[in-house]
Design an enzyme around this catalytic site. Structure first.
Site, PDB file in Angstrom:
ATOM      1  N   PHE A 124       0.857  -1.183   0.000  1.00 42.68           N
ATOM      2  CA  PHE A 124       0.000   0.000   0.000  1.00 42.68           C
ATOM      3  C   PHE A 124       0.895   1.235   0.000  1.00 42.68           C
ATOM      4  O   PHE A 124       1.817   1.330   0.818  1.00 42.68           O
ATOM      5  CB  PHE A 124      -0.888  -0.029   1.259  1.00 42.68           C
ATOM      6  N   ASP A 195       1.915  -5.071   8.671  1.00 43.84           N
ATOM      7  CA  ASP A 195       0.753  -4.200   8.551  1.00 43.84           C
ATOM      8  C   ASP A 195      -0.467  -5.106   8.390  1.00 43.84           C
ATOM      9  O   ASP A 195      -0.570  -5.845   7.409  1.00 43.84           O
ATOM     10  CB  ASP A 195       0.908  -3.267   7.348  1.00 43.84           C
ATOM     11  N   TYR A 220     -10.875   1.003  10.850  1.00 48.12           N
ATOM     12  CA  TYR A 220     -12.107   1.283  10.087  1.00 48.12           C
ATOM     13  C   TYR A 220     -12.399   0.268   8.994  1.00 48.12           C
ATOM     14  O   TYR A 220     -13.366   0.405   8.273  1.00 48.12           O
ATOM     15  CB  TYR A 220     -12.065   2.694   9.494  1.00 48.12           C
ATOM     16  N   LYS A 221     -11.537  -0.740   8.820  1.00 45.74           N
ATOM     17  CA  LYS A 221     -11.786  -1.726   7.768  1.00 45.74           C
ATOM     18  C   LYS A 221     -12.606  -2.877   8.351  1.00 45.74           C
ATOM     19  O   LYS A 221     -13.749  -2.677   8.709  1.00 45.74           O
ATOM     20  CB  LYS A 221     -10.453  -2.150   7.156  1.00 45.74           C
ATOM     21  N   ARG A 369     -12.228  -4.502  -7.015  1.00 46.92           N
ATOM     22  CA  ARG A 369     -11.931  -5.168  -5.743  1.00 46.92           C
ATOM     23  C   ARG A 369     -13.226  -5.378  -4.964  1.00 46.92           C
ATOM     24  O   ARG A 369     -14.037  -4.461  -4.830  1.00 46.92           O
ATOM     25  CB  ARG A 369     -10.965  -4.274  -4.955  1.00 46.92           C
TER      26      ARG A 369
HETATM   27  C1  LIG Z   1      -5.848   1.118   4.447  1.00 48.38           C
HETATM   28  C2  LIG Z   1      -4.384   0.975   4.639  1.00 48.38           C
HETATM   29  C3  LIG Z   1      -3.643   1.980   5.273  1.00 48.38           C
HETATM   30  C4  LIG Z   1      -4.318   3.265   5.659  1.00 48.38           C
HETATM   31  O1  LIG Z   1      -3.530   4.092   6.432  1.00 48.38           O
HETATM   32  P1  LIG Z   1      -4.210   5.360   7.128  1.00 48.38           P
HETATM   33  O2  LIG Z   1      -3.124   5.988   7.858  1.00 48.38           O
HETATM   34  O3  LIG Z   1      -5.336   4.853   7.958  1.00 48.38           O
HETATM   35  O4  LIG Z   1      -4.770   6.221   6.037  1.00 48.38           O
HETATM   36  C5  LIG Z   1      -2.301   1.740   5.498  1.00 48.38           C
HETATM   37  N1  LIG Z   1      -1.702   0.597   5.104  1.00 48.38           N
HETATM   38  C6  LIG Z   1      -2.395  -0.382   4.475  1.00 48.38           C
HETATM   39  C7  LIG Z   1      -1.707  -1.629   4.066  1.00 48.38           C
HETATM   40  C8  LIG Z   1      -3.739  -0.207   4.206  1.00 48.38           C
HETATM   41  O5  LIG Z   1      -4.419  -1.149   3.563  1.00 48.38           O
END
Ligand SMILES: *Cc1c(COP(=O)(O)O)cnc(C)c1O
Length: 410
Positions: A124, A195, A220-221, A369
């Site tokens: 990401f 992560d 939030y996921k 997705r």
């Molecule tokens: C969704 C996601 C993030 C989001 O990071 P935020 O700081 O909450 O915006 C980070 N890393 C991964 C792998 C994600 O899927």
């Protein structure tokens, strides 16, 4: 996998009753819980209570009386139970991006003789950006080594301070072998940081058993904590005394309310906190976690795998010849709780799907997705989503001009 087969699965789904605990809009099949989880009724009620009683009536007293001040730890421990951490190894705080910065910086300080952060070039973007920013901040001392997943073994050498990887890839849904890669990093003397943005709440995790050093993830996921919910971070107990955060704020101080002029790190995981917690978001996440904790995670995983398998089978049958190719591992054991397909026209097709009540998302350049959250999805939803996709492809409605415009958030 027939309509009757899906109905039969729903009829004996041990998680079926949990759907009632969420507010879901009528006429929508929500396949984007991996980006923003649906709203648990309890989260809304808890925020309302916090507003109507704790903030408006009890005011500042609520920091003590309502336990606001302990929320990072109490919420963190609930997340800890979902990721296989011990009590006291997880806190809820800040965003995933900020937590990654804190832990990467702390990891580099724990391995001062080593100069390399290894990361997955397909990770990401924020994870890559944060590592890049840290490397720039530390000058020539730290180098970022971006490798493909199949190059990891060779890339982790004696120069590596920390290996930073997403457990489940956000685009393809491919899942790493946490135990194997963690052991590999350790054999080479590196720290391992995972992560868990796309695994926490969806896949059973054993952080303590895998001897993972560090981890971060989103609230939030799959944890359904609401838009911008606090993220979490995990640090193995054995590292607590040695780990130093680069954001040495007062909430990580040993005695924040002594108002001392010099920083002194708190014992335990608390030292990784920085500032005042976002209470309204934190209480929503706290209430949402109770829903996840009410479900057996192995049942969640089993349902997720069956749903994803069914989705793949149905899509490949229903829109055969329409240009879709599977972008996720076919083997459910190597996949998180999502299925991705590539298509040259992924953007307008996804917009058409959303307009017809099937909400998934688009990831550049060509990925459709679909996330599957077993807590609130029915097997029948999987069949219905694919039926709608088939109609749109055969009828060509996705070609309408209205579906070509790009929005800011995809
Ligand atoms: C969704 C996601 C993030 C989001 O990071 P935020 O700081 O909450 O915006 C980070 N890393 C991964 C792998 C994600 O899927």
């Amino acid at each position: 996998m027939s309509r009757a087969g899906l109905a039969a699965l729903d009829a004996r789904d041990p998680l079926a009753a949990l759907r009632e605990q969420f507010v879901l809009p009528a006429g929508v099949i929500y396949l984007d819980g991996n980006s923003l989880g649906a709203m648990p009724r309890a989260a809304a009620e808890r925020v309302r209570r916090t507003l109507d009683r704790e903030w408006s009536q009890d005011l500042i007293r609520s920091w003590n009386s309502a336990g606001w001040v302990d929320l990072p730890q109490t919420v963190g421990n609930k997340i800890g139970r979902l990721i296989g951490a011990r009590d006291g190894e997880t806190v809820a705080a800040d965003s995933t991006s900020v937590n990654l910065f804190k832990l990467l910086a702390a990891a580099c300080r724990l391995r001062p003789q080593r100069r390399v952060i290894v990361c997955d070039c397909d990770d990401f973007p924020t994870d890559l950006y944060i590592a890049e920013g840290l490397a720039a901040l530390l000058g020539d001392h730290i180098e970022l080594r971006r490798v493909r997943a199949d190059e990891l073994d060779a890339a982790i050498d004696d120069d590596v301070a920390v290996v930073s990887l997403s457990h489940v890839n956000y685009r393809s849904g491919a899942m790493h072998d946490m135990a194997r890669i963690t052991a590999l990093a350790h054999r080479r003397g590196a720290l391992m940081l995972w992560d868990l943005a796309h695994s926490a709440g969806a896949v059973p995790l054993q952080l303590a058993d895998c001897d993972v050093d560090l981890a971060i993830g989103c609230g939030y996921k799959y944890l359904n904590g609401g838009p911008g919910a606090p993220a979490f971070l995990y640090v193995a107990q054995r590292l607590h005394d040695r780990l130093a955060t680069p954001i040495s704020g007062w909430f990580g101080h040993a005695q924040p309310f002594a108002f001392e002029a010099r920083y002194q790190a708190a014992p335990g995981i608390t030292r990784m906190l920085a500032g005042t917690p976002a209470v309204l978001s934190m209480v929503a996440l706290d209430a949402a976690l109770d829903v996840s904790l009410a479900a057996a995670l192995d049942q969640v995983r089993a349902k997720s795998m069956t749903m994803c398998d069914a989705f793949i089978e149905l899509v490949e049958r229903e829109v055969d010849g329409h240009g879709f190719t599977l972008a996720s591992p076919r083997d459910g054991a190597r996949r998180g709780s999502q299925v991705s397909f590539r298509h040259e026209q992924a953007w307008p097709i996804m917009q058409a799907l959303i307009a017809h009540g099937v909400i998934g998302d688009f990831r550049a350049p060509d990925i459709l997705r679909f996330g599957f959250t077993p807590l609130y999805l029915r097997y029948a939803d999987v069949g219905e989503a694919v039926r709608i996709l088939g109609e749109l492809m055969r009828g060509g409605q996705w070609r309408a001009d209205a579906y070509r415009t790009r929005s800011t958030v995809t």
